[in-house]
Enzyme design. Structure first.
Site, PDB file in Angstrom:
ATOM      1  N   LYS A  33       0.840  -1.216   0.000  1.00 31.86           N
ATOM      2  CA  LYS A  33       0.000   0.000   0.000  1.00 31.86           C
ATOM      3  C   LYS A  33       0.868   1.257   0.000  1.00 31.86           C
ATOM      4  CE  LYS A  33      -2.236  -0.974   3.837  1.00 31.86           C
ATOM      5  NZ  LYS A  33      -1.627  -2.252   4.221  1.00 31.86           N
ATOM      6  N   ARG A  80      11.249  -0.520  10.718  1.00 32.88           N
ATOM      7  CA  ARG A  80      10.187  -0.287  11.701  1.00 32.88           C
ATOM      8  C   ARG A  80      10.262  -1.304  12.828  1.00 32.88           C
ATOM      9  NH1 ARG A  80       4.698   0.364   8.317  1.00 32.88           N
ATOM     10  NH2 ARG A  80       3.973  -0.739  10.163  1.00 32.88           N
ATOM     11  N   ARG A 123      -0.450  -8.547  13.253  1.00 30.06           N
ATOM     12  CA  ARG A 123      -1.000  -7.553  12.321  1.00 30.06           C
ATOM     13  C   ARG A 123      -1.874  -8.220  11.259  1.00 30.06           C
ATOM     14  NH1 ARG A 123       4.423  -4.757  10.763  1.00 30.06           N
ATOM     15  NH2 ARG A 123       3.179  -3.482   9.347  1.00 30.06           N
TER      16      ARG A 123
HETATM   17  P1  AMP Z   1       0.879   0.755   8.981  1.00 27.52           P
HETATM   18  O1  AMP Z   1       2.028   1.678   8.800  1.00 27.52           O
HETATM   19  O2  AMP Z   1      -0.315   1.142   8.156  1.00 27.52           O
HETATM   20  O3  AMP Z   1       1.265  -0.690   8.799  1.00 27.52           O
HETATM   21  O4  AMP Z   1       0.416   0.902  10.500  1.00 27.52           O
HETATM   22  C1  AMP Z   1       1.265   0.563  11.570  1.00 27.52           C
HETATM   23  C2  AMP Z   1       0.467   0.388  12.832  1.00 27.52           C
HETATM   24  O5  AMP Z   1      -0.194   1.620  13.173  1.00 27.52           O
HETATM   25  C3  AMP Z   1      -0.634  -0.641  12.757  1.00 27.52           C
HETATM   26  O6  AMP Z   1      -0.175  -1.961  13.005  1.00 27.52           O
HETATM   27  C4  AMP Z   1      -1.589  -0.141  13.848  1.00 27.52           C
HETATM   28  O7  AMP Z   1      -1.098  -0.450  15.145  1.00 27.52           O
HETATM   29  C5  AMP Z   1      -1.490   1.372  13.686  1.00 27.52           C
HETATM   30  N1  AMP Z   1      -2.476   1.893  12.706  1.00 27.52           N
HETATM   31  C6  AMP Z   1      -2.236   2.492  11.503  1.00 27.52           C
HETATM   32  N2  AMP Z   1      -3.362   2.860  10.902  1.00 27.52           N
HETATM   33  C7  AMP Z   1      -4.371   2.491  11.733  1.00 27.52           C
HETATM   34  C8  AMP Z   1      -5.786   2.567  11.658  1.00 27.52           C
HETATM   35  N3  AMP Z   1      -6.404   3.105  10.599  1.00 27.52           N
HETATM   36  N4  AMP Z   1      -6.489   2.079  12.706  1.00 27.52           N
HETATM   37  C9  AMP Z   1      -5.901   1.530  13.801  1.00 27.52           C
HETATM   38  N5  AMP Z   1      -4.565   1.404  13.916  1.00 27.52           N
HETATM   39  C10 AMP Z   1      -3.799   1.877  12.892  1.00 27.52           C
END
Ligand code: AMP
Length: 227
Positions: free
Chosen positions: A22, A170, A181
């Site tokens: 994404k 990360r 996740r």
């Molecule tokens: P990402 O960078 O999109 O993989 O997000 C990393 C982490 O941030 C996720 O594993 C969640 O803990 C949190 N996170 C990001 N976006 C959301 C969302 N829309 N709702 C809830 N948690 C989120």
């Protein structure tokens, strides 16, 4: 331009499990279409780094690979969407992730007379996600994303794009956290595929192949959805 001739800013959503690409694809679309990539993961990581109240509440949840509360994420998203650059149109990357968030987004867009152009589901095999995620890193200076196997830098440790040398991984990109996740994705986020299908805005693409080939498919879809 007066209000009658002004086109509404495009709203695109990228759906898919962690590691589906994404972020990489959103960045490519941002460059190609002049849209703004809006990643709640990036916004939350910035809040954690800044030590804000929301960041302090989110830190442990993110490290466990669980979802941050809808309230925190919706507030962060609403603030970001109010920034003037979002008038160029947005690509939502990692938001919404729950039905409550999807409904909040619908309400927020309705307030602004906007609607969703397309929700695009990036389809991938779970088994490949752990490998994809555990090898990834980004340039700390410009944010370009790389992968040990699939997209290494041309010269080890140096960003192809900006020459930066501060590469970051990360803390939640570990095999254990990826498993949590993926569970969160299947339980809480995957139902959004049906949500957007019911609203007639769902598109799906095969996201297992080459990054540039996926970008080409996605680009064609976005062109159609924003025409
Ligand atoms: P990402 O960078 O999109 O993989 O997000 C990393 C982490 O941030 C996720 O594993 C969640 O803990 C949190 N996170 C990001 N976006 C959301 C969302 N829309 N709702 C809830 N948690 C989120």
């Amino acid at each position: 331009m007066d209000a009658h001739t002004m086109t509404k800013p495009a709203v695109l959503i990228l759906l898919g499990p962690p590691g589906a690409g994404k972020g990489t694809q959103a960045r490519m679309l941002e460059e190609k279409f002049g849209l703004v990539q809006l990643s709640t993961g990036d916004l939350l990581r910035a809040a954690v780094a800044a030590g804000t109240e929301a960041g302090q509440a989110a830190k442990a949840v993110m490290e466990a690979g669980e979802l941050v509360s809808d309230e925190i994420v919706i507030n962060i998203l609403r603030d970001r969407m109010a920034q003037p650059d979002c008038a160029k149109g947005v690509i939502l990357d990692g938001f919404p992730r729950t039905t409550v968030q999807a409904e909040a987004l619908d309400a927020l867009l309705a307030e602004n007379g906007q609607s969703i152009n397309a929700a695009i589901s990036l389809q991938v095999d779970d088994a490949a996600m752990v490998t994809r995620i555990s090898g990834r890193f980004t340039c700390g200076a410009c944010g370009e994303g790389y992968h040990d196997t699939f997209k290494p830098t041309k010269v080890a440790g140096i960003c192809d794009k900006c020459g930066g040398t501060d590469m970051k991984r990360r803390p939640d990109d570990t095999a254990e956290t990826v498993a949590s996740r993926l569970v969160a994705y299947h339980e809480q986020t995957a139902p959004l595929i049906a949500y957007y299908k019911a609203r007639g805005v769902l598109n799906s693409i095969d996201a297992m192949g080459d990054i540039d080939a996926i970008a080409a498919d996605l680009g064609a879809l976005v062109k159609q959805a924003t025409a």
